[in-house]
Scaffold this active site. Structure first.
Site, PDB file in Angstrom:
ATOM      1  N   GLY A  30       0.790  -1.218   0.000  1.00 30.48           N
ATOM      2  CA  GLY A  30       0.000   0.000   0.000  1.00 30.48           C
ATOM      3  C   GLY A  30       0.821   1.267   0.000  1.00 30.48           C
ATOM      4  N   ASN A  31       0.188   2.378  -0.350  1.00 32.40           N
ATOM      5  CA  ASN A  31       0.838   3.677  -0.338  1.00 32.40           C
ATOM      6  C   ASN A  31      -0.207   4.783  -0.260  1.00 32.40           C
ATOM      7  OD1 ASN A  31       0.405   3.502  -3.468  1.00 32.40           O
ATOM      8  ND2 ASN A  31       1.913   1.912  -2.975  1.00 32.40           N
ATOM      9  N   THR A  46       8.817   3.541   0.493  1.00 28.83           N
ATOM     10  CA  THR A  46       8.862   2.133   0.140  1.00 28.83           C
ATOM     11  C   THR A  46       9.495   1.330   1.276  1.00 28.83           C
ATOM     12  OG1 THR A  46       9.564   0.563  -1.585  1.00 28.83           O
ATOM     13  CG2 THR A  46      11.141   2.274  -0.966  1.00 28.83           C
ATOM     14  N   GLY A  47       9.103   0.070   1.393  1.00 28.48           N
ATOM     15  CA  GLY A  47       9.747  -0.828   2.339  1.00 28.48           C
ATOM     16  C   GLY A  47       9.387  -0.624   3.790  1.00 28.48           C
ATOM     17  N   GLU A  77       5.386   2.861  -6.641  1.00 29.00           N
ATOM     18  CA  GLU A  77       4.063   2.938  -7.237  1.00 29.00           C
ATOM     19  C   GLU A  77       3.476   4.349  -7.182  1.00 29.00           C
ATOM     20  OE1 GLU A  77       1.814  -0.236  -5.349  1.00 29.00           O
ATOM     21  OE2 GLU A  77       2.316  -1.512  -7.042  1.00 29.00           O
ATOM     22  N   HIS A  98      -4.871  -3.070  -0.502  1.00 31.83           N
ATOM     23  CA  HIS A  98      -5.270  -4.369  -1.025  1.00 31.83           C
ATOM     24  C   HIS A  98      -6.409  -4.942  -0.175  1.00 31.83           C
ATOM     25  CE1 HIS A  98      -0.810  -4.842  -2.503  1.00 31.83           C
ATOM     26  NE2 HIS A  98      -1.483  -3.925  -3.185  1.00 31.83           N
ATOM     27  N   HIS A 159      -4.542  -6.684  -8.083  1.00 32.68           N
ATOM     28  CA  HIS A 159      -3.584  -5.788  -7.427  1.00 32.68           C
ATOM     29  C   HIS A 159      -4.221  -4.832  -6.428  1.00 32.68           C
ATOM     30  CE1 HIS A 159       0.244  -3.831  -6.917  1.00 32.68           C
ATOM     31  NE2 HIS A 159      -0.200  -2.668  -7.344  1.00 32.68           N
TER      32      HIS A 159
END
Length: 226
Positions: A30-31, A46-47, A77, A98, A159
């Site tokens: 997710g973001n 990220t991460g 993303e 998601h 996705h």
């Protein structure tokens, strides 16, 4: 902008924590992003698990995705977020997650496009399913292109989901609505049938939406079978 940068960073963290607590994301999935000016955005790195976000982790980027401030790196993303901001100047926040049931609809190849709950009709309308794209590439932003202008929620095939709003709270609530609508639709299918709201009642809901001055785009019900 009424909020300070620090307040927005804290709000991003809060939404990330809520996404993780609701099992809308797992691990580092997710973001989240928020527009702070015409060419500057705050986004998650990220991460990092959304359940572990702290304000100092939030990154500032420009409209091309270049990092302007922050120790970590932006999500790969972020491209799909920037595509939305480019094509929808009314959008100030984007959430990607998601949610399990809504995502399962995309995996099963079942569209989540039936009008079954008045609340969902008022807030999100139908939810298109975008073609599959490879994560971190321009394929996913390109898959959004046919729908960006007319929708505030999108399913990404295999996705997850992407939701947008004039505020981060609105974008998050829309994500909740998408998953809740998917859960109800799944249960109705298991019980044997999905009965949509009649066309004439949809028209009343559209009128109510206008009277309530609800924010964001809405596809309406012009293509609904009548």
């Amino acid at each position: 902008m009424n909020q300070t940068i620090d307040e927005i960073k804290r709000q991003i963290c809060d939404v990330g924590h809520r996404l993780y607590a609701k099992n809308f994301v797992a691990a580092n999935d997710g973001n989240i992003s928020v527009k702070i000016s015409d060419n500057e955005f705050l986004c998650t790195p990220t991460g990092v698990s959304k359940g572990d976000l702290t304000p100092d982790m939030i990154i500032r980027i420009d409209g091309q995705g270049n990092k302007l401030e922050g120790e970590l790196n932006p999500s790969s993303e972020i491209k799909m977020h920037l595509r939305v901001y480019r094509d929808r100047p009314d959008v100030n926040a984007v959430v990607h997650a998601h949610p399990p049931v809504a995502t399962a609809f995309t995996v099963a190849g079942v569209p989540l496009d039936q009008y079954i709950l008045p609340e969902a009709v008022l807030t999100i309308g139908s939810v298109p399913t975008c073609e599959y794209g490879t994560p971190s590439t321009m394929e996913i932003p390109d898959s959004l292109a046919p729908y960006i202008e007319d929708h505030d929620a999108f399913l990404l095939k295999n996705h997850g989901a992407l939701t947008v709003g004039n505020t981060l709270t609105r974008a998050f609530f829309t994500m909740e609505e998408v998953e809740f609508n998917a859960i109800i639709c799944k249960h109705a299918r298991e019980l044997g049938a999905v009965q949509e709201i009649p066309y004439e009642q949809l028209l009343k809901l559209m009128d109510l939406r206008i009277k309530m001055g609800l924010p964001g785009r809405h596809p309406g019900c012009d293509n609904h079978d009548n």
